[in-house]
Motif scaffolding. Structure first.
Motif, PDB file in Angstrom:
ATOM      1  N   VAL A 204       0.837  -1.203   0.000  1.00 51.08           N
ATOM      2  CA  VAL A 204       0.000   0.000   0.000  1.00 51.08           C
ATOM      3  C   VAL A 204       0.872   1.254   0.000  1.00 51.08           C
ATOM      4  CG1 VAL A 204      -1.721   1.285   1.309  1.00 51.08           C
ATOM      5  CG2 VAL A 204      -1.923  -1.180   1.087  1.00 51.08           C
TER       6      VAL A 204
ATOM      7  N   VAL B 291       1.869   1.793  -3.532  1.00 47.89           N
ATOM      8  CA  VAL B 291       0.746   2.332  -4.295  1.00 47.89           C
ATOM      9  C   VAL B 291       0.556   3.809  -3.967  1.00 47.89           C
ATOM     10  CG1 VAL B 291      -1.744   2.182  -4.666  1.00 47.89           C
ATOM     11  CG2 VAL B 291      -0.401   0.090  -4.434  1.00 47.89           C
ATOM     12  N   MET B 292       0.684   4.132  -2.664  1.00 47.18           N
ATOM     13  CA  MET B 292       0.509   5.521  -2.233  1.00 47.18           C
ATOM     14  C   MET B 292       1.558   6.421  -2.882  1.00 47.18           C
ATOM     15  SD  MET B 292       0.502   6.999   1.656  1.00 47.18           S
ATOM     16  CE  MET B 292       2.209   6.658   2.059  1.00 47.18           C
TER      17      MET B 292
ATOM     18  N   ALA C 213      -6.449   9.314  -3.708  1.00 47.36           N
ATOM     19  CA  ALA C 213      -5.891   7.979  -3.468  1.00 47.36           C
ATOM     20  C   ALA C 213      -4.735   8.031  -2.474  1.00 47.36           C
ATOM     21  CB  ALA C 213      -5.435   7.355  -4.786  1.00 47.36           C
TER      22      ALA C 213
ATOM     23  N   CYS D 100      -4.996   5.679   0.692  1.00 42.72           N
ATOM     24  CA  CYS D 100      -3.961   4.651   0.849  1.00 42.72           C
ATOM     25  C   CYS D 100      -3.273   4.784   2.199  1.00 42.72           C
ATOM     26  CB  CYS D 100      -2.913   4.764  -0.258  1.00 42.72           C
ATOM     27  SG  CYS D 100      -3.412   4.025  -1.810  1.00 42.72           S
TER      28      CYS D 100
ATOM     29  N   GLY E 236      -3.205   1.810   4.646  1.00 43.89           N
ATOM     30  CA  GLY E 236      -1.865   1.292   4.919  1.00 43.89           C
ATOM     31  C   GLY E 236      -1.537   1.338   6.397  1.00 43.89           C
TER      32      GLY E 236
ATOM     33  N   LEU F  52     -10.438   0.505  -1.405  1.00 40.83           N
ATOM     34  CA  LEU F  52      -9.871   1.742  -1.932  1.00 40.83           C
ATOM     35  C   LEU F  52     -10.822   2.368  -2.955  1.00 40.83           C
ATOM     36  CD1 LEU F  52      -7.404   3.640  -1.980  1.00 40.83           C
ATOM     37  CD2 LEU F  52      -6.532   2.295  -3.883  1.00 40.83           C
TER      38      LEU F  52
END
Lengths: 245, 223, 50
Positions: free
Chosen positions: A70, A73-74, A92, A96, A100, A221
């Motif tokens: 995560v 992704v963040m 996002a 995230c 996370g 998400l």
């Protein structure tokens, strides 16, 4: 291709697509967890060393995987937010960070619940992975705190994105330094046991649960971004129509 | 053009630092005070102090650096200096590099000079003092730059101080581990060059990445 | 069944871990669902246009 990208990044279209997908994803996630839990708790054999206690890994290890995934992704969303000013990416970043932080907290909590019967202590300073997870939790809290400090949530998200990117450079260094420190101060008191789940009958349910955690993360998400969009675009015509149903 | 802009920023920082030189002594006094507090709290057991002194010296120096960060960009913000930087046409990262190098020198140098003195005060002897000085010379600039990024990120926030510590301290951990680890090794009579090389690596990484990150943070703050 | 629940004497730790995960995951999924429902209800009730 580019046209489809811009269409997806428009809040209105994203809302429509997310709304169409969410029911299916939710059902799939729930079914997947039912299968994974049955597999991990009932079908998988007990470990020869740790008995039934090892079953904690089916939630602990996926939580730890997701805590790192995560963050990546963040940071990716942060890069998109900084370079292309995409509103969805800004949202996002924050969502995230929330998810996370929770995955990291779960990895720590379940790790302590696993460590107590295995090491006889809730917290083992000699365990580099737990220490890295704790530092990761502080990194997430920093991103959340920085984001929330700004009254303007768009600016907050972009500042938090810079911190997330600085963090992604640091995570490997932090992990390495903790391991390095650990080998330096390693006392003889640390009881090391074989890594469980070496056998495939234990490994498959673990990989399955990991996949289900990823599915859960994607679904939640999507749902979280969808709500944020509706909140932030409340003044727009399309949001008004959606809300009236 | 770029060289002149770099030199101008660099000289301005040093001039400003000289003008408020009394303020620059504050981190040093803080450092000495913290090093006084620990023995007072732990008792005058020299053997125990010798064991924990490397960590204490590093943690206290780290906090002293952290304290020196809060107001790093606030004068620039008030005078419109950052806006000028963004619109000047010179690469923002380049100007940030000048400011960061000057800042690291101003904050680190006094601490590096005082660190070994305080270490001797706590009972460290011989090679450990040299290792402490070298580890601080390599590590303190990195702490300054991470702190500068934190200062740029919290720029303009009314109560940025505690938030700055919150976002910066986790990033300080590797420097602390390698720095204190090097001094510990020297105290125990083990070779310290491994840890020092790792610190040098962080210094190199810091000087290449910190200006980029700080510039990005400043740019976002000016939007 | 009782044997399954006992988890070989590790019931507290195993069920504690699974319970913790269940609470957090369900909670995190419920928050957006609940907020979405509240938003839509509000929208149909007031219906003020800007």
């Amino acid at each position: 291709m580019f046209h489809r990208f811009t269409a997806l990044s428009s809040p209105r279209h994203f809302y429509a697509i997310a709304s169409a997908w969410l029911p299916w994803l939710s059902v799939l996630t729930a079914l997947g967890f039912a299968v994974g839990l049955y597999w991990g708790l009932v079908v998988a054999p007990p470990d020869y060393q740790q008995g039934e206690a090892y079953r904690i890994i089916y939630v602990h290890v996926p939580s730890a995987w997701l805590s790192l995934m995560v963050y990546t992704v963040m940071a990716g969303a942060g890069l998109v937010a900084l370079v292309w000013h995409v509103k969805l990416a800004e949202i996002a970043v924050y969502e995230c960070a929330v998810l996370g932080a929770w995955f990291t907290a779960l990895a720590l909590g379940t790790g302590m619940l696993w460590g107590k019967p295995m090491w006889g202590t809730w917290w083992q300073w000699g365990d580099a992975r737990m220490l890295s997870e704790l530092i990761l939790l502080f990194l997430y809290i920093g991103v959340l705190g920085l984001h929330n400090a700004f009254a303007d949530s768009r600016k907050g998200a972009r500042v938090a994105a810079v911190l997330a990117l600085a963090g992604i450079v640091n995570i490997p260094i932090i992990h390495y330094s903790v391991e390095w420190w650990n080998t330096l101060h390693q006392g003889a008191t640390v009881t090391r046991f074989d890594k469980p789940a070496a056998h495939s009958s234990m490994l498959w349910p673990l990989l399955f649960m990991g996949t289900m955690f990823i599915l859960y993360f994607s679904t939640v998400l999507l749902a979280r971004i969808r709500v944020r969009i509706l909140e932030q675009e409340a003044d727009r015509q399309w949001a008004e129509e959606v809300r009236r149903g | 053009m770029m060289g002149r802009a770099f030199a101008a920023v660099f000289r301005r920082e040093l001039r400003l630092a000289w003008r408020r030189r009394g303020q620059l002594l504050q981190p040093l006094v803080f450092y000495a005070l913290v090093m006084l507090l620990f023995p007072l709290g732990a008792g005058a057991d020299l053997a125990l102090l010798g064991q924990v002194a490397p960590s204490l010296l590093w943690v206290a120096a780290l906090l002293a650096v952290l304290l020196a960060q809060g107001t790093l960009f606030s004068a620039d913000l008030e005078e419109g200096g950052i806006e000028l930087w963004v619109t000047s046409g010179v690469s923002l990262g380049w100007l940030a590099l000048a400011k960061l190098i000057a800042h690291a020198m101003i904050v680190s140098l006094p601490l590096i000079l005082v660190g070994p003195v305080l270490a001797g005060w706590l009972g460290l002897r011989g090679e450990a003092l040299w290792v402490l000085a070298v580890s601080m010379a390599l590590g303190m600039p990195v702490l300054c730059w991470i702190g500068a990024l934190g200062a740029a990120l919290t720029l303009g926030l009314p109560r940025g101080g505690i938030l700055l510590a919150l976002i910066v301290l986790p990033l300080y951990i590797p420097v602390l581990m390698f720095g204190a680890g090097a001094v510990h090794a020297a105290v125990d009579g083990r070779p310290a060059d491994g840890a020092l090389l790792l610190l040098a690596g962080l210094l190199f990484l810091g000087v290449s990445l910190a200006p980029i990150a700080t510039a990005a943070a400043l740019r976002v703050s000016q939007e | 069944m009782a044997e399954f629940l006992a988890m070989g004497g590790y019931a507290f730790f195993v069920w504690g871990a699974y319970g913790l995960v269940a609470v957090v995951l369900i909670g995190n999924a419920a928050v957006p669902w609940w907020r979405h429902r509240r938003l839509r209800n509000k929208g149909s009730g007031q219906g003020k246009a800007h």
